[in-house]
Design a protein around this motif. Sequence first.
Motif, PDB file in Angstrom:
ATOM      1  N   ALA A 106       0.830  -1.204   0.000  1.00  0.00           N
ATOM      2  CA  ALA A 106       0.000   0.000   0.000  1.00  0.00           C
ATOM      3  C   ALA A 106       0.867   1.257   0.000  1.00  0.00           C
ATOM      4  N   ALA A 107       1.963   1.224   0.754  1.00  0.00           N
ATOM      5  CA  ALA A 107       2.864   2.385   0.791  1.00  0.00           C
ATOM      6  C   ALA A 107       3.515   2.609  -0.565  1.00  0.00           C
ATOM      7  N   SER A 108       3.906   1.517  -1.225  1.00  0.00           N
ATOM      8  CA  SER A 108       4.497   1.628  -2.560  1.00  0.00           C
ATOM      9  C   SER A 108       3.490   2.203  -3.544  1.00  0.00           C
ATOM     10  N   ALA A 109       2.246   1.724  -3.452  1.00  0.00           N
ATOM     11  CA  ALA A 109       1.198   2.234  -4.337  1.00  0.00           C
ATOM     12  C   ALA A 109       0.937   3.707  -4.070  1.00  0.00           C
ATOM     13  N   ARG A 110       0.938   4.090  -2.809  1.00  0.00           N
ATOM     14  CA  ARG A 110       0.660   5.478  -2.424  1.00  0.00           C
ATOM     15  C   ARG A 110       1.670   6.433  -3.041  1.00  0.00           C
ATOM     16  N   ARG A 111       2.901   5.972  -3.193  1.00  0.00           N
ATOM     17  CA  ARG A 111       3.940   6.834  -3.781  1.00  0.00           C
ATOM     18  C   ARG A 111       3.675   7.105  -5.261  1.00  0.00           C
ATOM     19  N   ARG A 112       2.872   6.280  -5.883  1.00  0.00           N
ATOM     20  CA  ARG A 112       2.541   6.494  -7.293  1.00  0.00           C
ATOM     21  C   ARG A 112       1.470   7.573  -7.478  1.00  0.00           C
ATOM     22  N   VAL A 113       0.759   7.881  -6.399  1.00  0.00           N
ATOM     23  CA  VAL A 113      -0.311   8.879  -6.479  1.00  0.00           C
ATOM     24  C   VAL A 113       0.297  10.265  -6.302  1.00  0.00           C
ATOM     25  N   PRO A 114       0.238  11.119  -7.315  1.00  0.00           N
ATOM     26  CA  PRO A 114       0.857  12.447  -7.200  1.00  0.00           C
ATOM     27  C   PRO A 114       0.135  13.307  -6.179  1.00  0.00           C
ATOM     28  N   ASN A 115       0.874  14.235  -5.615  1.00  0.00           N
ATOM     29  CA  ASN A 115       0.268  15.205  -4.712  1.00  0.00           C
ATOM     30  C   ASN A 115      -0.512  16.201  -5.550  1.00  0.00           C
ATOM     31  N   ALA A 116      -1.801  15.974  -5.630  1.00  0.00           N
ATOM     32  CA  ALA A 116      -2.638  16.808  -6.487  1.00  0.00           C
ATOM     33  C   ALA A 116      -2.882  18.163  -5.842  1.00  0.00           C
ATOM     34  N   PRO A 117      -2.931  19.226  -6.646  1.00  0.00           N
ATOM     35  CA  PRO A 117      -3.287  20.527  -6.100  1.00  0.00           C
ATOM     36  C   PRO A 117      -4.727  20.513  -5.622  1.00  0.00           C
ATOM     37  N   ALA A 118      -5.092  21.492  -4.814  1.00  0.00           N
ATOM     38  CA  ALA A 118      -6.474  21.576  -4.334  1.00  0.00           C
ATOM     39  C   ALA A 118      -7.414  21.610  -5.528  1.00  0.00           C
ATOM     40  N   PRO A 119      -8.454  20.785  -5.514  1.00  0.00           N
ATOM     41  CA  PRO A 119      -9.365  20.738  -6.661  1.00  0.00           C
ATOM     42  C   PRO A 119     -10.087  22.059  -6.856  1.00  0.00           C
ATOM     43  N   ALA A 120     -10.348  22.379  -8.107  1.00  0.00           N
ATOM     44  CA  ALA A 120     -11.090  23.596  -8.405  1.00  0.00           C
ATOM     45  C   ALA A 120     -12.517  23.454  -7.898  1.00  0.00           C
ATOM     46  N   ALA A 121     -13.115  24.586  -7.565  1.00  0.00           N
ATOM     47  CA  ALA A 121     -14.499  24.567  -7.103  1.00  0.00           C
ATOM     48  C   ALA A 121     -15.392  23.990  -8.190  1.00  0.00           C
ATOM     49  N   ALA A 122     -16.492  23.366  -7.746  1.00  0.00           N
ATOM     50  CA  ALA A 122     -17.399  22.714  -8.702  1.00  0.00           C
ATOM     51  C   ALA A 122     -17.894  23.697  -9.755  1.00  0.00           C
ATOM     52  N   ASP A 123     -18.216  24.913  -9.331  1.00  0.00           N
ATOM     53  CA  ASP A 123     -18.711  25.911 -10.283  1.00  0.00           C
ATOM     54  C   ASP A 123     -17.652  26.241 -11.323  1.00  0.00           C
ATOM     55  N   ALA A 124     -16.391  26.323 -10.887  1.00  0.00           N
ATOM     56  CA  ALA A 124     -15.307  26.638 -11.815  1.00  0.00           C
ATOM     57  C   ALA A 124     -15.099  25.515 -12.817  1.00  0.00           C
ATOM     58  N   ARG A 125     -15.206  24.272 -12.350  1.00  0.00           N
ATOM     59  CA  ARG A 125     -15.050  23.134 -13.251  1.00  0.00           C
ATOM     60  C   ARG A 125     -16.203  23.077 -14.261  1.00  0.00           C
ATOM     61  N   THR A 126     -17.397  23.340 -13.758  1.00  0.00           N
ATOM     62  CA  THR A 126     -18.557  23.338 -14.651  1.00  0.00           C
ATOM     63  C   THR A 126     -18.414  24.411 -15.728  1.00  0.00           C
ATOM     64  N   GLU A 127     -17.952  25.585 -15.327  1.00  0.00           N
ATOM     65  CA  GLU A 127     -17.780  26.680 -16.286  1.00  0.00           C
ATOM     66  C   GLU A 127     -16.690  26.344 -17.303  1.00  0.00           C
ATOM     67  N   ALA A 128     -15.601  25.719 -16.852  1.00  0.00           N
ATOM     68  CA  ALA A 128     -14.524  25.355 -17.768  1.00  0.00           C
ATOM     69  C   ALA A 128     -15.010  24.343 -18.800  1.00  0.00           C
ATOM     70  N   VAL A 129     -15.791  23.353 -18.361  1.00  0.00           N
ATOM     71  CA  VAL A 129     -16.318  22.351 -19.289  1.00  0.00           C
ATOM     72  C   VAL A 129     -17.289  23.007 -20.270  1.00  0.00           C
ATOM     73  N   ARG A 130     -18.083  23.945 -19.771  1.00  0.00           N
ATOM     74  CA  ARG A 130     -19.010  24.653 -20.664  1.00  0.00           C
ATOM     75  C   ARG A 130     -18.246  25.424 -21.738  1.00  0.00           C
ATOM     76  N   ARG A 131     -17.139  26.037 -21.350  1.00  0.00           N
ATOM     77  CA  ARG A 131     -16.328  26.771 -22.329  1.00  0.00           C
ATOM     78  C   ARG A 131     -15.729  25.829 -23.370  1.00  0.00           C
ATOM     79  N   VAL A 132     -15.300  24.640 -22.923  1.00  0.00           N
ATOM     80  CA  VAL A 132     -14.784  23.644 -23.869  1.00  0.00           C
ATOM     81  C   VAL A 132     -15.888  23.256 -24.847  1.00  0.00           C
ATOM     82  N   LYS A 133     -17.070  22.998 -24.328  1.00  0.00           N
ATOM     83  CA  LYS A 133     -18.199  22.598 -25.166  1.00  0.00           C
ATOM     84  C   LYS A 133     -18.503  23.662 -26.214  1.00  0.00           C
ATOM     85  N   GLU A 134     -18.593  24.904 -25.784  1.00  0.00           N
ATOM     86  CA  GLU A 134     -18.943  25.982 -26.714  1.00  0.00           C
ATOM     87  C   GLU A 134     -17.864  26.168 -27.778  1.00  0.00           C
TER      88      GLU A 134
END
Length: 311
Positions: free
Chosen positions: A163-191
């Motif tokens: 489990a420790a070896s596997a955990r090292r494969r998981v990158p330290n992800a930055p704080a996730p963007a707010a749901a509204d920001a993600r929704t807006e970004a996807v909408r911009r991609v769609k348009e």
Amino acid sequence: MGALGAGTGGIAGERGQLINVAYRLLGSLAESEDAVQDAYARWYALPRSRREEIVSPGAWLTTVTSRICLDVLGSARVRRERYVGAWLPDPLPAPVVRAHGHGPDPADRMILDESVAMAFLVVLETMTPAERVSFVLHDVFRYPFAEIADVLGRTPAACKQLAASARRRVPNAPAPAAADARTEAVRRVKEAWENKDIAALIDILDPAAVMTADGGGLAGAALHPVEGSARIAPYMVAIADRAPGLVLLERSVNGAPGLVGRRGGVVVTVASFDFVEGRVSRIWVVRNPEKLRTWASHQGGEEEAGAPRER
């Protein structure tokens, strides 16, 4: 064994939990359902006296399901070497409420949290089968290492190291963007995609963005990841040119804002996204029709009339 199965009302109630475990281990809804069915078959094949001796049937079923998944993961590496192009996990639609008498399919039993995010599932694919089982059971489901040892046939200490070896494969992800920001970004991609606006696509894409497509040899898709916003944007526009009548819809994919492409009322593309500082950094596009079957029952009678189209 009691960590995962105690306190539920009968073994039939364990199916949802087992599907959740199996999907995170395998990344495939069909293979997860098969693994769970196999586990139940083994349960019912036990003599009645043996079943009555098992204190926690749910934990027994979880152990057996995990062992089956371990075997599947061991053979999957060979099968995926023959897979045409990149292999991606099955995309998950949002659960739907079924009419009385219509049981939920495996996707409807799924708990949508960060452990089913496409980015997380893709990282799980880089782990060895034993690492993945140990990591998922412990870090996601809080299964004790003493019980994971029974799944893997190793000591608790060895499972802890896996489990420790596997955990090292998981990158330290930055704080996730707010749901509204993600929704807006996807909408911009769609348009921008609908308008075939290369400049607008480049603007919303991170310069180092990567697009990975899974067609499985059954649908048109790039065989290798497309890297860089300057290459991805024209590629997306070229896809639009080759798919007249494609309807893009904003939908939840693996619990996050995504896009679903329908053509003639049939889901032919599901795209999920990851973000860095407000820009799209990863795009995962599943086009293999075998991985999109569950989406046919999740369209909810949505009308295409009036929906924006790629032109």
